[in-house]
Design a protein around this motif. Sequence first.
Motif, PDB file in Angstrom:
ATOM      1  N   LYS A  34      23.680 -14.916  -0.037  1.00  0.00           N
ATOM      2  CA  LYS A  34      23.232 -15.960  -0.967  1.00  0.00           C
ATOM      3  C   LYS A  34      21.983 -15.521  -1.733  1.00  0.00           C
ATOM      4  CE  LYS A  34      21.342 -19.967   0.683  1.00  0.00           C
ATOM      5  NZ  LYS A  34      21.266 -21.353   1.185  1.00  0.00           N
ATOM      6  N   PHE A  35      21.040 -14.881  -1.041  1.00  0.00           N
ATOM      7  CA  PHE A  35      19.755 -14.582  -1.684  1.00  0.00           C
ATOM      8  C   PHE A  35      19.701 -13.198  -2.337  1.00  0.00           C
ATOM      9  CE2 PHE A  35      18.505 -17.973   1.305  1.00  0.00           C
ATOM     10  CZ  PHE A  35      17.904 -18.825   0.400  1.00  0.00           C
ATOM     11  N   THR A  36      20.700 -12.355  -2.121  1.00  0.00           N
ATOM     12  CA  THR A  36      20.635 -10.984  -2.642  1.00  0.00           C
ATOM     13  C   THR A  36      21.410 -10.871  -3.947  1.00  0.00           C
ATOM     14  OG1 THR A  36      20.396 -10.145  -0.408  1.00  0.00           O
ATOM     15  CG2 THR A  36      21.054  -8.555  -2.077  1.00  0.00           C
ATOM     16  N   GLU A  37      20.688 -10.642  -5.040  1.00  0.00           N
ATOM     17  CA  GLU A  37      21.318 -10.538  -6.371  1.00  0.00           C
ATOM     18  C   GLU A  37      21.824  -9.128  -6.621  1.00  0.00           C
ATOM     19  OE1 GLU A  37      21.716 -13.003  -8.531  1.00  0.00           O
ATOM     20  OE2 GLU A  37      20.481 -14.569  -7.644  1.00  0.00           O
ATOM     21  N   VAL A  95      20.825  -8.013  10.454  1.00  0.00           N
ATOM     22  CA  VAL A  95      21.390  -8.295   9.125  1.00  0.00           C
ATOM     23  C   VAL A  95      20.290  -7.975   8.117  1.00  0.00           C
ATOM     24  CG1 VAL A  95      22.412 -10.026   7.604  1.00  0.00           C
ATOM     25  CG2 VAL A  95      22.914 -10.070  10.060  1.00  0.00           C
ATOM     26  N   ARG A  96      20.527  -6.936   7.330  1.00  0.00           N
ATOM     27  CA  ARG A  96      19.491  -6.391   6.436  1.00  0.00           C
ATOM     28  C   ARG A  96      19.921  -6.604   4.993  1.00  0.00           C
ATOM     29  NH1 ARG A  96      18.991  -0.362   7.910  1.00  0.00           N
ATOM     30  NH2 ARG A  96      20.742  -0.141   6.487  1.00  0.00           N
ATOM     31  N   ASP A  97      19.013  -7.136   4.169  1.00  0.00           N
ATOM     32  CA  ASP A  97      19.368  -7.325   2.758  1.00  0.00           C
ATOM     33  C   ASP A  97      18.296  -6.766   1.842  1.00  0.00           C
ATOM     34  OD1 ASP A  97      17.413  -9.372   1.829  1.00  0.00           O
ATOM     35  OD2 ASP A  97      18.406 -10.680   3.267  1.00  0.00           O
ATOM     36  N   THR A  98      18.659  -6.632   0.582  1.00  0.00           N
ATOM     37  CA  THR A  98      17.711  -6.160  -0.436  1.00  0.00           C
ATOM     38  C   THR A  98      17.373  -7.305  -1.392  1.00  0.00           C
ATOM     39  OG1 THR A  98      19.552  -5.391  -1.790  1.00  0.00           O
ATOM     40  CG2 THR A  98      18.541  -3.764  -0.337  1.00  0.00           C
ATOM     41  N   GLY A  99      17.279  -8.504  -0.827  1.00  0.00           N
ATOM     42  CA  GLY A  99      16.963  -9.705  -1.603  1.00  0.00           C
ATOM     43  C   GLY A  99      15.467  -9.829  -1.902  1.00  0.00           C
ATOM     44  N   PRO A 100      15.008 -11.049  -2.212  1.00  0.00           N
ATOM     45  CA  PRO A 100      13.634 -11.255  -2.682  1.00  0.00           C
ATOM     46  C   PRO A 100      12.563 -11.055  -1.612  1.00  0.00           C
ATOM     47  CG  PRO A 100      14.739 -13.356  -2.367  1.00  0.00           C
ATOM     48  CD  PRO A 100      15.786 -12.296  -2.198  1.00  0.00           C
ATOM     49  N   ILE A 146       7.983  -8.832   0.629  1.00  0.00           N
ATOM     50  CA  ILE A 146       8.305  -9.446  -0.671  1.00  0.00           C
ATOM     51  C   ILE A 146       8.738  -8.367  -1.663  1.00  0.00           C
ATOM     52  CG2 ILE A 146       7.121 -10.436  -2.700  1.00  0.00           C
ATOM     53  CD1 ILE A 146       7.802 -12.631  -0.906  1.00  0.00           C
ATOM     54  N   GLY A 147       9.863  -8.611  -2.323  1.00  0.00           N
ATOM     55  CA  GLY A 147      10.366  -7.674  -3.328  1.00  0.00           C
ATOM     56  C   GLY A 147      11.249  -6.576  -2.764  1.00  0.00           C
ATOM     57  N   SER A 148      11.258  -6.406  -1.441  1.00  0.00           N
ATOM     58  CA  SER A 148      12.038  -5.298  -0.849  1.00  0.00           C
ATOM     59  C   SER A 148      13.216  -5.768  -0.015  1.00  0.00           C
ATOM     60  CB  SER A 148      11.158  -4.438   0.057  1.00  0.00           C
ATOM     61  OG  SER A 148      10.093  -3.915  -0.653  1.00  0.00           O
ATOM     62  N   GLY A 149      13.161  -7.004   0.474  1.00  0.00           N
ATOM     63  CA  GLY A 149      14.274  -7.486   1.285  1.00  0.00           C
ATOM     64  C   GLY A 149      13.835  -7.939   2.662  1.00  0.00           C
ATOM     65  N   SER A 150      14.822  -8.317   3.451  1.00  0.00           N
ATOM     66  CA  SER A 150      14.562  -8.901   4.770  1.00  0.00           C
ATOM     67  C   SER A 150      15.536  -8.318   5.788  1.00  0.00           C
ATOM     68  CB  SER A 150      14.791 -10.420   4.749  1.00  0.00           C
ATOM     69  OG  SER A 150      14.080 -11.019   3.688  1.00  0.00           O
TER      70      SER A 150
END
Length: 114
Positions: free
Chosen positions: A14-17, A36-41, A93-97
């Motif tokens: 949902k949060f990863t564009e 669970v690793r993402d490159t979101g906000p 922030i800016g790199s993901g979670s």
Amino acid sequence: MTQILLNLAGNAVKFTETGAVDILADAVDGNFEIAVRDTGPGIASKDQALIFEEFQQVDNSSTRQKGGTGLGLAISKRIAEMHGGTLDVESVIGSGSTFRLKVPIRMNEDVRAA
Ligand code: ADP
């Protein structure tokens, strides 16, 4: 476990564009781990504890656009703890979670009885 994974993967998508969502599973020191690793906000340090509380969302444009209830992480953390495990986040922030679930493979008798 399925409920937690659905919540974490659902949020990541949902949060990863742009970029990627990775799901990694491993067995480390007697724990079953899912990351669970993402490159979101990303999530600011000051918000990282808040998001595990009921009805709490980060007050930013990304969250406002995507909607949601602010319940998924609170429920997921509670389920993890009921299994004697933990659910935590590392984020910049800016790199993901990265959300990391750890559950003991062999549960202690006192946790099992609770
Ligand atoms: P919901 O997604 O329904 O709002 P959650 O409890 O699952 O509820 O998440 C709480 C808040 O944590 C979200 O509203 C968002 O602000 C933040 N959040 C959760 N996952 C992510 C993520 N992967 N990337 C950025 N922010 C996130």
